[in-house]
Each structure stands twice: as C-alpha cells, then as structure tokens.
Design a protein around this motif. Structure first.
Motif, short mmCIF file in Angstrom:
data_model
loop_
_atom_site.label_atom_id
_atom_site.label_comp_id
_atom_site.label_asym_id
_atom_site.label_seq_id
_atom_site.Cartn_x
_atom_site.Cartn_y
_atom_site.Cartn_z
N ARG A 136 -7.70 -3.87 -3.89
CA ARG A 136 -9.13 -4.02 -4.19
C ARG A 136 -9.60 -5.29 -3.49
N GLY A 137 -10.03 -5.11 -2.26
CA GLY A 137 -10.44 -6.25 -1.46
C GLY A 137 -9.33 -6.69 -0.51
N ILE A 138 -9.66 -7.67 0.32
CA ILE A 138 -8.71 -8.22 1.29
C ILE A 138 -8.60 -9.72 1.05
N VAL A 139 -7.37 -10.18 0.85
CA VAL A 139 -7.10 -11.60 0.66
C VAL A 139 -6.32 -12.10 1.87
N GLU A 140 -6.70 -13.23 2.40
CA GLU A 140 -6.00 -13.80 3.55
C GLU A 140 -4.60 -14.24 3.14
N GLY A 141 -3.61 -13.91 3.99
CA GLY A 141 -2.25 -14.33 3.71
C GLY A 141 -1.23 -13.26 4.04
N GLU A 142 -0.01 -13.43 3.48
CA GLU A 142 1.10 -12.53 3.82
C GLU A 142 1.19 -11.36 2.84
N TYR A 143 1.44 -10.18 3.42
CA TYR A 143 1.65 -8.94 2.66
C TYR A 143 3.08 -8.46 2.92
N THR A 144 3.71 -7.93 1.87
CA THR A 144 5.09 -7.44 1.98
C THR A 144 5.15 -6.00 1.49
N ILE A 145 5.84 -5.15 2.26
CA ILE A 145 6.00 -3.73 1.92
C ILE A 145 7.50 -3.43 1.84
N ASN A 146 7.96 -2.99 0.67
CA ASN A 146 9.37 -2.65 0.47
C ASN A 146 9.54 -1.20 0.04
N LEU A 147 10.74 -0.67 0.28
CA LEU A 147 11.15 0.63 -0.23
C LEU A 147 12.40 0.46 -1.08
N HIS A 148 12.51 1.32 -2.10
CA HIS A 148 13.70 1.31 -2.95
C HIS A 148 14.10 2.75 -3.23
N LEU A 149 15.37 3.08 -2.97
CA LEU A 149 15.86 4.43 -3.25
C LEU A 149 16.38 4.46 -4.69
N TYR A 150 15.59 5.05 -5.57
CA TYR A 150 15.91 5.07 -7.00
C TYR A 150 16.89 6.20 -7.36
N ARG A 151 16.68 7.38 -6.73
CA ARG A 151 17.52 8.53 -7.07
C ARG A 151 17.60 9.48 -5.89
N ASP A 152 18.79 10.04 -5.67
CA ASP A 152 18.97 11.05 -4.62
C ASP A 152 19.53 12.31 -5.25
N GLY A 153 18.62 13.15 -5.76
CA GLY A 153 19.04 14.37 -6.43
C GLY A 153 19.50 15.46 -5.49
N SER A 154 19.24 15.30 -4.19
CA SER A 154 19.61 16.33 -3.22
C SER A 154 20.92 16.05 -2.52
N GLY A 155 21.45 14.84 -2.67
CA GLY A 155 22.68 14.48 -1.96
C GLY A 155 22.52 14.57 -0.46
#
Length: 204
Positions: free
Chosen positions: A116-135
């Motif tokens: 909601r809006g743009i703030v000046e500074g650093e942004y971080t985007i992460n991924l996390h693998l919580y579950r792998d039901g398909s193997g």
C-alpha cells in the motif's frame, strides 16, 4: 354460396406469409448463435487488462500439476516480514496463500503480495518450500516483481527470475533491491544475498 370456415383453398397467400416470417425468424436465431462467441472475448479482455491493486506487486507461480506448498515472504523498508503466518504489515499484505491442491478447487499454484504505497529503501523477496506432496524435487518457481507508481499508472515489471527449491524447509532470497520514493529501481542495488524472513519478526 355458403361460406365454409374450414375451407383453406384460397389461403395460399397466408401460407406464403407464414413461411416467410418463419424463415426470417430462423435466420435471426442463426445470426444470434453465430455472434455469441464473438461477444464474450471482449469482456474477458477487459477483465484481463485491469490493473491489479497495490504499488509494489510480487507474484510467484509454480507448476499447477504439483501438490506443493511454496510460500512467498516479502519485507519492505521499516516493516516486518509478511508471509503465511503474518499476512499483513504496515506496508505489505499477502493476498493469496496457496497451500497446493488442498482446499483449492482451481488447482492453480500462485501466491501474491501487494504494498500500500511505495516507501524508499530496500525490499526483500524470499521463497520457502513448506511441503512437497508430489515428491517432485526440485521445484521451479517463477518470481515476478512489478511496480505501479500511482493509481493511474500502468503496472511495470521490474524484475523476473526462475529459481529452484531443492528441499523441504529450504528458504532462499530471490531478490533484494532498492526503490526510490517514486518507485524507480536502482539497478545496481539488485542482489540475492540470503537473509531469513520466515522466522523473522524484526523491523529493518
């Protein structure tokens, strides 16, 4: 001569008139049926072209065939990490938390967060693998970051990348980058040095 109301011998003109009306009606129905498929696509296109809400938009996709739970975590300047266990901060909100095929009739593997809006500074985007039901490791995930500078502006893609998650429980940093107050990306600031967000509650 006695008039016989059941005598249709002189009704040739009426029969022709009825036939012409029926043919015209059938022609109209055929035209409507032929035009129907061409009416809906324009409506669909209007819906597709609508700009999404928010100013900084982060989206992830992974193969729909997989019953796999990949979590998106984001953090904006001066805000706490936002993800499945903390869906809202001062700046970001997680709008869709996809847990794979469980409870999902669409079978579309997709998560997104909006600011909601743009703030000046650093942004971080992460991924996390919580579950792998398909193997089906490794899991390929497409990550896209877009910016809309103001409500009337068009959405611009600023970063995109495909990454692999190789083990359940893995968390990785896809992007760290700086935006100015107008949403302009500092290209020299982009990197992927790992910083954990999933267990974090601290403000940076």
């Amino acid at each position: 001569m006695i008039y016989n109301p059941f005598d249709n011998s002189d009704d040739g003109g009426g029969t022709i008139f009825r036939d012409v009306i029926m043919l015209a009606l059938m022609g109209f129905v055929v035209i409507v049926v032929l035009l129907l498929p061409h009416i809906n696509p324009s409506k669909l296109k209007e819906n597709i072209d609508v700009n999404p809400p928010g100013n900084v938009i982060v989206e992830i996709r992974w193969p729909d065939i997989l019953d796999t739970d990949v979590d998106l975590w984001v953090q904006g300047p001066g805000d706490v990490p936002v993800g499945y266990s903390n869906k809202g901060g001062v700046l970001f909100n997680l709008l869709r938390d996809d847990i794979g095929h469980q409870g999902d009739v669409s079978k579309v593997n997709y998560e997104n967060s909006f600011s909601r809006g743009i703030v000046e500074g650093e942004y971080t985007i992460n991924l996390h693998l919580y579950r792998d039901g398909s193997g089906s490791l490794p899991i390929e995930v497409i990550v896209v970051v877009s910016v809309k500078e103001n409500p009337d502006a068009t959405t611009k893609r600023i970063l995109a990348r495909t990454v692999e998650l190789t083990s359940v429980g893995q968390e990785l940093t896809v992007f760290r980058f700086d935006l100015d107050k107008d949403g302009k990306l500092d290209a020299e600031s982009v990197h992927d040095i790992y910083i954990p967000l999933r267990s974090g509650r601290s403000v940076r």
